[in-house]
Design a protein around this motif. Structure first.
Motif, PDB file in Angstrom:
ATOM      1  N   TYR A   1      -0.635   4.710  11.264  1.00  0.00           N
ATOM      2  CA  TYR A   1      -1.806   3.827  11.227  1.00  0.00           C
ATOM      3  C   TYR A   1      -1.665   2.690  12.228  1.00  0.00           C
ATOM      4  CZ  TYR A   1      -2.514   6.334   6.882  1.00  0.00           C
ATOM      5  OH  TYR A   1      -2.684   7.319   5.965  1.00  0.00           O
TER       6      TYR A   1
ATOM      7  N   LYS B   1       1.931  11.066   7.319  1.00  0.00           N
ATOM      8  CA  LYS B   1       1.098   9.863   7.371  1.00  0.00           C
ATOM      9  C   LYS B   1       1.843   8.683   6.731  1.00  0.00           C
ATOM     10  CE  LYS B   1      -3.436  11.890   7.844  1.00  0.00           C
ATOM     11  NZ  LYS B   1      -4.799  11.942   7.338  1.00  0.00           N
ATOM     12  N   ASN B   2       2.824   8.178   7.471  1.00  0.00           N
ATOM     13  CA  ASN B   2       3.553   6.988   7.038  1.00  0.00           C
ATOM     14  C   ASN B   2       3.006   5.785   7.800  1.00  0.00           C
ATOM     15  OD1 ASN B   2       4.766   6.936   9.605  1.00  0.00           O
ATOM     16  ND2 ASN B   2       6.422   8.255   8.921  1.00  0.00           N
ATOM     17  N   ILE B   3       3.649   4.659   7.708  1.00  0.00           N
ATOM     18  CA  ILE B   3       3.120   3.427   8.300  1.00  0.00           C
ATOM     19  C   ILE B   3       2.949   3.545   9.816  1.00  0.00           C
ATOM     20  CG2 ILE B   3       5.339   2.244   8.569  1.00  0.00           C
ATOM     21  CD1 ILE B   3       2.018   0.622   7.438  1.00  0.00           C
TER      22      ILE B   3
ATOM     23  N   ILE C   1       0.864  -1.177   0.000  1.00  0.00           N
ATOM     24  CA  ILE C   1       0.000   0.000   0.000  1.00  0.00           C
ATOM     25  C   ILE C   1       0.900   1.227   0.000  1.00  0.00           C
ATOM     26  CG2 ILE C   1      -1.699   1.324   1.319  1.00  0.00           C
ATOM     27  CD1 ILE C   1      -2.650  -1.386   2.481  1.00  0.00           C
ATOM     28  N   ASP C   2       0.691   2.113  -0.961  1.00  0.00           N
ATOM     29  CA  ASP C   2       1.406   3.382  -0.958  1.00  0.00           C
ATOM     30  C   ASP C   2       0.654   4.330  -0.040  1.00  0.00           C
ATOM     31  OD1 ASP C   2       3.523   2.767  -2.656  1.00  0.00           O
ATOM     32  OD2 ASP C   2       2.358   3.211  -4.454  1.00  0.00           O
ATOM     33  N   LEU C   3       1.266   4.684   1.051  1.00  0.00           N
ATOM     34  CA  LEU C   3       0.649   5.581   2.023  1.00  0.00           C
ATOM     35  C   LEU C   3       0.822   7.034   1.580  1.00  0.00           C
ATOM     36  CD1 LEU C   3       1.959   3.615   5.081  1.00  0.00           C
ATOM     37  CD2 LEU C   3      -0.384   3.690   4.256  1.00  0.00           C
ATOM     38  N   PRO C   4       0.060   7.958   2.167  1.00  0.00           N
ATOM     39  CA  PRO C   4       0.136   9.364   1.737  1.00  0.00           C
ATOM     40  C   PRO C   4       1.554   9.927   1.714  1.00  0.00           C
ATOM     41  CG  PRO C   4      -1.747   9.061   3.169  1.00  0.00           C
ATOM     42  CD  PRO C   4      -0.982   7.753   3.178  1.00  0.00           C
ATOM     43  N   SER C   5       2.403   9.560   2.674  1.00  0.00           N
ATOM     44  CA  SER C   5       3.761  10.116   2.722  1.00  0.00           C
ATOM     45  C   SER C   5       4.613   9.701   1.527  1.00  0.00           C
ATOM     46  CB  SER C   5       4.457   9.710   4.027  1.00  0.00           C
ATOM     47  OG  SER C   5       4.629   8.307   4.071  1.00  0.00           O
ATOM     48  N   HIS C   6       4.173   8.710   0.773  1.00  0.00           N
ATOM     49  CA  HIS C   6       4.929   8.284  -0.410  1.00  0.00           C
ATOM     50  C   HIS C   6       4.818   9.314  -1.537  1.00  0.00           C
ATOM     51  CE1 HIS C   6       6.921   5.585  -3.136  1.00  0.00           C
ATOM     52  NE2 HIS C   6       5.890   5.592  -3.967  1.00  0.00           N
TER      53      HIS C   6
ATOM     54  N   THR D   1      -6.684  -0.254  11.354  1.00  0.00           N
ATOM     55  CA  THR D   1      -6.878   0.446  10.084  1.00  0.00           C
ATOM     56  C   THR D   1      -7.068  -0.547   8.941  1.00  0.00           C
ATOM     57  OG1 THR D   1      -5.509   2.279  10.844  1.00  0.00           O
ATOM     58  CG2 THR D   1      -5.780   2.066   8.471  1.00  0.00           C
ATOM     59  N   TRP D   2      -6.445  -1.707   9.048  1.00  0.00           N
ATOM     60  CA  TRP D   2      -6.401  -2.660   7.939  1.00  0.00           C
ATOM     61  C   TRP D   2      -7.434  -3.774   8.068  1.00  0.00           C
ATOM     62  CZ3 TRP D   2      -3.959   0.415   5.095  1.00  0.00           C
ATOM     63  CH2 TRP D   2      -2.914   1.185   5.601  1.00  0.00           C
TER      64      TRP D   2
END
Length: 141
Positions: A72, A67-69, A56-61, A76-77
């Motif tokens: 969350y 909002k990195n890993i 999953i590409d998170l927003p910080s990517h 969340t998952w």
């Protein structure tokens, strides 16, 4: 615990796992072996990219945000309303679907293209199906 309702969403990672752009390699090496007289089997893992396997590409990517890993928690998952779109395509193309086909209660949308059959060929990371921008905008609403 695995039960009969378990569906694996990723492939096993090994030394031949393709990476995005084929820029890096997965290296898994056995460092100790019971057969060789060691007290345990041990392995080292070297992965130099976060684009390995299903992820999953998170927003910080894509954005300068925090909002990195770590942002969350595990809950969340977990999803109750999952919708699977089967859109088989064996060639690169922009995927566009009428969002009216997607259940409005959907929490997780999965799109299966069948393209993973090419994961050990260069075309898997060079030329691949993508989502049309208008489709992405529509499902975000």
């Amino acid at each position: 615990m695995i039960n009969n309702n378990t569906i694996f969403l990723s492939h096993y990672i090994d030394n031949s796992t393709p990476t995005y752009g084929n820029k890096s390699k997965v290296k898994i090496k056995q460092t100790s072996s019971i057969k060789s007289g060691d007290t345990a089997n041990g392995y080292s893992f070297s992965i130099s990219s976060n684009h390995i396997g299903t992820h999953i590409d998170l927003p910080s990517h894509f954005y300068d945000c925090e909002k990195n890993i770590s942002f969350y928690n595990s809950n969340t998952w977990i999803f109750d309303n999952i919708f699977l779109l089967d859109i088989e395509t064996l060639k690169p193309r922009l995927i566009d679907v009428n969002v009216d086909k997607i259940n409005k209660e959907t929490e997780l949308l999965l799109i299966r293209t069948g393209y993973e059959q090419f994961r050990h060929l260069d075309k898997y990371w060079e030329l691949y199906p993508s989502l049309k921008y208008s489709f992405i905008k529509n499902i975000k609403q």
